[in-house]
Design a protein around this motif. Sequence first.
Motif, PDB file in Angstrom:
ATOM      1  N   UNK A  39       0.848  -1.188   0.000  1.00 46.66           N
ATOM      2  CA  UNK A  39       0.000   0.000   0.000  1.00 46.66           C
ATOM      3  C   UNK A  39       0.888   1.244   0.000  1.00 46.66           C
ATOM      4  N   UNK A  40       0.468   2.330  -0.664  1.00 50.43           N
ATOM      5  CA  UNK A  40       1.161   3.612  -0.472  1.00 50.43           C
ATOM      6  C   UNK A  40       0.785   4.199   0.883  1.00 50.43           C
ATOM      7  N   UNK A  41       1.710   4.925   1.490  1.00 50.04           N
ATOM      8  CA  UNK A  41       1.477   5.470   2.829  1.00 50.04           C
ATOM      9  C   UNK A  41       2.320   6.726   2.993  1.00 50.04           C
ATOM     10  N   UNK A  42       2.089   7.438   4.085  1.00 48.52           N
ATOM     11  CA  UNK A  42       2.920   8.601   4.408  1.00 48.52           C
ATOM     12  C   UNK A  42       2.941   8.802   5.911  1.00 48.52           C
ATOM     13  N   UNK A  43       3.957   9.517   6.365  1.00 45.92           N
ATOM     14  CA  UNK A  43       4.103   9.901   7.768  1.00 45.92           C
ATOM     15  C   UNK A  43       4.663  11.312   7.775  1.00 45.92           C
ATOM     16  N   UNK A  44       3.869  12.269   8.258  1.00 46.94           N
ATOM     17  CA  UNK A  44       4.198  13.708   8.184  1.00 46.94           C
ATOM     18  C   UNK A  44       4.546  14.053   6.738  1.00 46.94           C
ATOM     19  N   UNK A  85       7.032  10.976 -15.261  1.00 48.65           N
ATOM     20  CA  UNK A  85       8.150  10.048 -15.162  1.00 48.65           C
ATOM     21  C   UNK A  85       7.656   8.750 -14.542  1.00 48.65           C
ATOM     22  N   UNK A  86       8.019   7.624 -15.150  1.00 51.20           N
ATOM     23  CA  UNK A  86       7.674   6.296 -14.639  1.00 51.20           C
ATOM     24  C   UNK A  86       8.887   5.720 -13.920  1.00 51.20           C
ATOM     25  N   UNK A  87       8.677   5.300 -12.655  1.00 53.23           N
ATOM     26  CA  UNK A  87       9.739   4.744 -11.826  1.00 53.23           C
ATOM     27  C   UNK A  87       9.418   3.287 -11.495  1.00 53.23           C
ATOM     28  N   UNK A  88      10.466   2.484 -11.373  1.00 54.24           N
ATOM     29  CA  UNK A  88      10.340   1.074 -11.010  1.00 54.24           C
ATOM     30  C   UNK A  88      11.164   0.807  -9.762  1.00 54.24           C
ATOM     31  N   UNK A  89      10.554   0.121  -8.784  1.00 51.92           N
ATOM     32  CA  UNK A  89      11.284  -0.234  -7.577  1.00 51.92           C
ATOM     33  C   UNK A  89      12.088  -1.504  -7.795  1.00 51.92           C
ATOM     34  N   UNK A  91       8.949   0.912   3.385  1.00 50.27           N
ATOM     35  CA  UNK A  91       9.912   1.199   2.323  1.00 50.27           C
ATOM     36  C   UNK A  91       9.871   2.694   2.043  1.00 50.27           C
ATOM     37  N   UNK A  92      10.992   3.365   2.189  1.00 47.91           N
ATOM     38  CA  UNK A  92      11.047   4.806   1.949  1.00 47.91           C
ATOM     39  C   UNK A  92      10.953   5.104   0.456  1.00 47.91           C
ATOM     40  N   UNK A 107       6.958  12.379   4.926  1.00 54.20           N
ATOM     41  CA  UNK A 107       7.735  11.267   4.391  1.00 54.20           C
ATOM     42  C   UNK A 107       6.830  10.295   3.643  1.00 54.20           C
ATOM     43  N   UNK A 108       7.092  10.138   2.332  1.00 57.45           N
ATOM     44  CA  UNK A 108       6.368   9.140   1.550  1.00 57.45           C
ATOM     45  C   UNK A 108       6.962   7.767   1.799  1.00 57.45           C
ATOM     46  N   UNK A 109       6.120   6.752   1.786  1.00 57.03           N
ATOM     47  CA  UNK A 109       6.606   5.400   1.993  1.00 57.03           C
ATOM     48  C   UNK A 109       5.624   4.399   1.391  1.00 57.03           C
ATOM     49  N   UNK A 110       6.073   3.164   1.311  1.00 63.46           N
ATOM     50  CA  UNK A 110       5.232   2.035   0.913  1.00 63.46           C
ATOM     51  C   UNK A 110       5.238   1.035   2.064  1.00 63.46           C
ATOM     52  N   UNK A 111       4.063   0.581   2.446  1.00 61.96           N
ATOM     53  CA  UNK A 111       3.925  -0.405   3.513  1.00 61.96           C
ATOM     54  C   UNK A 111       3.638  -1.757   2.871  1.00 61.96           C
ATOM     55  N   UNK A 112       4.395  -2.776   3.274  1.00 62.46           N
ATOM     56  CA  UNK A 112       4.186  -4.123   2.744  1.00 62.46           C
ATOM     57  C   UNK A 112       3.759  -5.067   3.857  1.00 62.46           C
TER      58      UNK A 112
END
Length: 313
Positions: free
Chosen positions: A161-166, A216-220, A184-185, A168-173
């Motif tokens: 899932x996409x997520x954030x804290x204040x 722009x398309x990004x890949x993790x 994941x930052x 800071x963007x992150x991904x939660x798995x």
Amino acid sequence: MRRDVDDDSKKREYCRIVDDDDDTFPQNRISVRYPQFVGSSYGLLCFTGFYLGEDDDCYNRYIIWNPSIRKSVTIDVPYYKHVVVGFGVCPKSLDPKIVRIKIFKVPYDYNLGDTHMVWRVKVFTLNGGVWRRPLTKLPSKWFNVYVLCQTPVVVNGLIYWPAYCTRDNMIVSFDLETEEFTKIHVPSKVARRGFEIFKLRESIGTVRSGSKGRYVVWLMDYVSKSFIKLYTFSTLQVGHWNWKVVGFRDNDQLIIEKNGEYLLKNGVDRYVNEQPELVAYEPNAKQFNHLGFYFGCYSFTSYTESLLLLDQR
């Protein structure tokens, strides 16, 4: 699957799953209000919505459906608002799992009125048939992490899932086997607050908007969890669109829902309201291709046939 509108319920949308070739089992008719696609894994599709029971109480209904064998299973629980949901099949046990994340604020200083976020997580396994706590406890410093209510992505036994804290963007798995959560930052150059993620090359892809219609398309990278720039594109080459990304094809083509177009007339942009249309961007040819599908698309996912649920009661 059919999607109907109930005129007697103020045009509430329904999702109805019907086995039209089997009239001997009327209980296979399943209806939910305001259907939402949760995810796809190992040939199973999961939907959620709510319905009113005979006692007029409201319930969340989860539907796990295998279109290949025309079989579905429903799970009903008391209704909760603002719940983030995920679905996936454990690769080791092949046990379908539903994850419910309830995030709410609680005060930790009544005098100052300060609050922090608290997670309450429940996991339903189809083989177990009950809702329970995850096998692994949440880290103690996970307060104030807010998970966005987007259709999650399931890749290699993990729900993302996409997520954030204040700021800071992150991904939660969520690991479907160990039931462990991981953060994941996500760098700001890759995504902004409120970003979306998609399945791309058996990993996670994002689309970052820029200036002058440039994207722009990004890949993790699945191992290092770093992000690699794949390609850029601009919608200005085909005019100003009102559009949204709904997913990727296996060949990296970007699937876009085009809802309308802005046309310049007498020096003024004029919005032309068109029927929703799906188009694909081909990065090698650098061109947009009309797919010939004229409808709105909430989510785009690949599908593989399976026999899961065949022996399920």
